[in-house]
Write a protein that holds these residues in place. Structure first.
Motif, PDB file in Angstrom:
ATOM      1  N   ILE A 338       1.316  -4.471  -9.259  1.00 40.79           N
ATOM      2  CA  ILE A 338       1.753  -5.413  -8.321  1.00 40.79           C
ATOM      3  C   ILE A 338       0.797  -6.592  -8.235  1.00 40.79           C
ATOM      4  N   SER A 339       1.034  -7.540  -8.945  1.00 39.40           N
ATOM      5  CA  SER A 339      -0.229  -8.365  -9.280  1.00 39.40           C
ATOM      6  C   SER A 339       0.251  -9.799  -9.590  1.00 39.40           C
ATOM      7  N   LYS A 340      -0.828 -10.743  -9.198  1.00 34.97           N
ATOM      8  CA  LYS A 340      -1.114 -11.961  -9.709  1.00 34.97           C
ATOM      9  C   LYS A 340      -1.255 -11.820 -11.106  1.00 34.97           C
ATOM     10  N   THR A 341      -1.329 -12.839 -11.974  1.00 39.21           N
ATOM     11  CA  THR A 341      -1.434 -12.810 -13.344  1.00 39.21           C
ATOM     12  C   THR A 341      -2.289 -13.920 -13.781  1.00 39.21           C
ATOM     13  N   PRO A 342      -2.928 -13.971 -15.192  1.00 44.30           N
ATOM     14  CA  PRO A 342      -3.599 -15.141 -15.417  1.00 44.30           C
ATOM     15  C   PRO A 342      -2.924 -16.375 -15.236  1.00 44.30           C
ATOM     16  N   VAL A 343      -1.535 -16.469 -15.036  1.00 44.12           N
ATOM     17  CA  VAL A 343      -0.831 -17.645 -14.819  1.00 44.12           C
ATOM     18  C   VAL A 343      -0.560 -18.006 -13.568  1.00 44.12           C
ATOM     19  N   LYS A 344      -1.018 -18.911 -12.846  1.00 48.11           N
ATOM     20  CA  LYS A 344      -0.841 -19.418 -11.325  1.00 48.11           C
ATOM     21  C   LYS A 344       0.697 -19.466 -10.900  1.00 48.11           C
ATOM     22  N   GLY A 345       1.040 -18.467  -9.952  1.00 48.53           N
ATOM     23  CA  GLY A 345       2.277 -18.878  -9.218  1.00 48.53           C
ATOM     24  C   GLY A 345       3.216 -17.586  -9.995  1.00 48.53           C
ATOM     25  N   ALA A 368       7.237  -8.994  -1.620  1.00 46.25           N
ATOM     26  CA  ALA A 368       8.145 -10.183  -0.807  1.00 46.25           C
ATOM     27  C   ALA A 368       6.736 -11.062  -0.008  1.00 46.25           C
ATOM     28  N   ALA A 369       6.024 -10.031   0.709  1.00 47.35           N
ATOM     29  CA  ALA A 369       5.222 -10.643   1.386  1.00 47.35           C
ATOM     30  C   ALA A 369       3.718 -11.325   0.524  1.00 47.35           C
ATOM     31  N   SER A 370       3.746 -10.963  -0.617  1.00 50.54           N
ATOM     32  CA  SER A 370       2.646 -11.514  -1.383  1.00 50.54           C
ATOM     33  C   SER A 370       3.252 -12.787  -1.954  1.00 50.54           C
ATOM     34  N   LEU A 371       4.459 -12.927  -2.276  1.00 49.15           N
ATOM     35  CA  LEU A 371       5.108 -14.049  -2.976  1.00 49.15           C
ATOM     36  C   LEU A 371       5.296 -15.071  -1.731  1.00 49.15           C
ATOM     37  N   ALA A 372       5.335 -14.775  -0.484  1.00 48.55           N
ATOM     38  CA  ALA A 372       5.769 -15.540   0.743  1.00 48.55           C
ATOM     39  C   ALA A 372       4.251 -16.218   1.025  1.00 48.55           C
ATOM     40  N   LYS A 373       3.122 -15.405   0.964  1.00 45.76           N
ATOM     41  CA  LYS A 373       1.863 -16.051   1.240  1.00 45.76           C
ATOM     42  C   LYS A 373       0.932 -16.423   0.247  1.00 45.76           C
ATOM     43  N   GLY A 374       1.382 -16.101  -1.068  1.00 46.76           N
ATOM     44  CA  GLY A 374       0.421 -16.568  -2.159  1.00 46.76           C
ATOM     45  C   GLY A 374      -0.673 -15.643  -2.261  1.00 46.76           C
ATOM     46  N   GLU A 375      -0.781 -14.609  -1.498  1.00 51.76           N
ATOM     47  CA  GLU A 375      -2.234 -13.658  -1.370  1.00 51.76           C
ATOM     48  C   GLU A 375      -1.488 -12.230  -1.435  1.00 51.76           C
ATOM     49  N   MET A 376      -1.932 -11.398  -2.173  1.00 53.43           N
ATOM     50  CA  MET A 376      -1.440  -9.911  -2.422  1.00 53.43           C
ATOM     51  C   MET A 376      -1.575  -9.354  -0.832  1.00 53.43           C
ATOM     52  N   GLU A 381      -2.648  -4.635  -2.924  1.00 51.68           N
ATOM     53  CA  GLU A 381      -3.919  -5.287  -3.447  1.00 51.68           C
ATOM     54  C   GLU A 381      -4.528  -4.100  -4.798  1.00 51.68           C
ATOM     55  N   PRO A 382      -4.641  -2.932  -4.214  1.00 51.37           N
ATOM     56  CA  PRO A 382      -5.306  -1.951  -5.519  1.00 51.37           C
ATOM     57  C   PRO A 382      -4.471  -2.031  -6.593  1.00 51.37           C
ATOM     58  N   PHE A 383      -3.255  -2.259  -6.668  1.00 48.94           N
ATOM     59  CA  PHE A 383      -2.426  -2.216  -7.889  1.00 48.94           C
ATOM     60  C   PHE A 383      -2.446  -3.428  -8.671  1.00 48.94           C
ATOM     61  N   SER A 384      -3.649  -4.158  -8.528  1.00 49.27           N
ATOM     62  CA  SER A 384      -3.694  -5.321  -9.456  1.00 49.27           C
ATOM     63  C   SER A 384      -3.814  -5.192 -10.876  1.00 49.27           C
ATOM     64  N   MET A 385      -3.310  -5.894 -11.838  1.00 51.65           N
ATOM     65  CA  MET A 385      -3.500  -5.624 -13.243  1.00 51.65           C
ATOM     66  C   MET A 385      -4.815  -5.667 -13.829  1.00 51.65           C
ATOM     67  N   PHE A 386      -5.681  -6.241 -12.831  1.00 52.36           N
ATOM     68  CA  PHE A 386      -7.236  -6.539 -13.351  1.00 52.36           C
ATOM     69  C   PHE A 386      -7.885  -5.314 -13.070  1.00 52.36           C
ATOM     70  N   ARG A 387      -7.311  -4.103 -12.454  1.00 54.62           N
ATOM     71  CA  ARG A 387      -7.859  -3.072 -12.211  1.00 54.62           C
ATOM     72  C   ARG A 387      -8.285  -2.444 -13.539  1.00 54.62           C
TER      73      ARG A 387
END
Ligand code: FAD
Length: 404
Positions: A338-345, A368-376, A381-387
């Motif tokens: 559940i993550s941001k990616t290298p592409v912003k947005g 939904a909370a993450s998309l609405a605020k732009g922050e995970m 947060e721990p489920f980022s692809m960057f782990r």
């Protein structure tokens, strides 16, 4: 029989796509629809489209065996799945739609000393996280499920089990439809038969998607495409550490009520519950190969039924009615992304593998909370692809296993 009921209201509209939305959700399964619902209802983001290439909930949401539980080992996942469990407990009321959530309990069987040590450890960890759980011995299991072979003569004798009483099953279609109706009522456009074929990216920022019905713009795009997630990631120009595998299930002819809980065994590799219609709902692990065909191979079916008959000799002559497969996206640590990616947005919510149905409300809510605020969201947060770069993996293979 329904021909006299001609005035049923449509549950959601069939709108023409707008040129531009604030948020696009790709994938109209349970997770995507839940994300759209919470975005509009709780976070005030109403200019939202859900883009689905087929029909709503026709992916894994429609194909799963609906087991819901939250007894995962590690704090990160326990918090995520328990967040979902709490939402399940009020979901029918919240959606005003009967999702038939039935807290009939789930047993995870132990057949060896090591199984029992692992069960003890997991139940202790669950309790420290405020999640209900008990360790049962073979006698306790037999009392709960009198029709199971708990004798010492079984090939893999049952030594005990973990028991989560608040766990259970829910009605998969109703979950998709309830979220869809709720999202639509809050103004979300649900676009079926619309396939995302590419992303519009400029200077590392997403600004829309290409679809078979034309381009649609949005500066925030959330992909919730389960078994197709690596295909979508490639469209964005990056890779995800996912493997897509078939996962099968089958149901028997309907029989009288005989099993009032859910029984899972990692060791003999099968699980079973009984639906409200009376069918025995049966599943096992993934087929070993990668693929996108929504069907599986016969050896897996045979292996699964061997496991069921091993546990329940009483079912040996029950006939199977239907068998099907879905494509699940498995992650190396058996945890979602559940993550941001290298592409912003551009955000991804995927990798739920064999066990994401149970997370549907929680996953949708934190995404939904993450998309609405732009922050995970802190739970996401721990489920980022960057782990997979940092090494901060969350190894849930023990709690996942066959036990979706
Ligand atoms: P889906 O419902 O698959 O939705 C994704 C959607 O994305 C699909 O409708 C698809 O058509 C759409 N899509 C894909 N590509 C595109 C594109 N390019 N453009 C537009 N749309 C696109 N989990 C449990 O918790 N308990 C269980 O007992 C359980 N049993 C299972 C048994 C089986 C046989 C299977 C297959 C899965 C099981 N699961 C279980 C896993 C669970 O089904 C999934 O993790 C969960 O349903 C995923 O939900 P989703 O909404 O992300 O995916």
């Amino acid at each position: 029989a329904l021909s006299h009921h001609e005035n049923w209201e449509r549950q959601w509209r069939n709108p023409t796509p707008k040129k531009q939305y604030d948020v696009i959700i790709v994938g109209g399964g349970g997770h995507g629809l839940a994300t759209a619902y919470y975005l509009a209802k709780e976070f005030g983001v109403k200019n939202v489209a859900v883009i689905e290439k087929g029909w709503l909930g026709g992916g894994n949401t429609a194909r799963n065996t609906t087991i819901v539980r939250s007894n995962y080992l590690w704090d990160e996942s326990a918090v995520l799945y328990e967040h979902a469990m709490k939402l399940w407990e009020g979901l029918s009321q919240d959606l005003n739609y009967n999702v038939m959530f039935s807290q009939r309990g789930v047993l995870n069987l132990g057949h060896t000393l090591q199984d029992m040590r692992d069960i003890q450890r997991r139940v202790n960890a669950n309790r420290l996280n405020g999640i209900d759980g008990e360790v049962l011995d073979a006698k306790g299991v037999q009392e709960l499920v009198p029709i199971m072979d708990c004798s010492k003569n079984a090939r893999y004798p049952v030594m005990g089990a973990s028991w989560q009483p608040r766990a259970g099953v829910a009605r998969h279609d109703a979950v998709a439809w309830g979220y869809a109706r709720g999202a639509d009522a809050h103004g979300v456009d649900i676009l079926q038969q619309t396939e995302v074929t590419g992303f519009k990216i400029r200077d590392g920022q997403i600004y829309g998607v290409h679809t078979n019905r034309g381009d649609i713009e949005a500066k925030t795009v959330g992909c919730v495409t389960a078994g197709n997630s690596s295909v979508l990631a490639n469209m964005g120009g990056f890779n995800l550490p996912l493997e897509s595998h078939p996962l099968q299930a089958l149901v028997s002819e309907p029989i009288k009520p005989i099993l009032d809980t859910v029984v899972m065994s990692n060791q003999v590799h099968g699980y079973i519950s009984q639906s409200d219609k009376g069918d025995l709902v049966i599943g096992a692990g993934i087929d070993g190969y990668n693929g996108y065909g929504q069907r599986g191979s016969y050896p897996t079916v045979e292996h699964t039924l061997q496991a069921i008959v091993e546990m329940f000799p009483i079912f040996s002559r029950v006939r199977m009615n239907r068998q099907w497969g879905g494509i699940v996206d498995t992650c190396p640590d058996a945890c979602p992304i559940i993550s941001k990616t290298p592409v912003k947005g551009l955000y991804f919510n995927c990798g739920w593998g064999t066990g994401g149905f149970k997370a549907t409300p929680g996953s949708g809510h934190v995404f939904a909370a993450s998309l609405a605020k732009g922050e995970m969201h802190p739970i996401a947060e721990p489920f980022s692809m960057f782990r997979f770069h940092s090494g901060a993996l969350i190894d849930e293979h023990g709690a996942a296993g066959v036990a979706h």
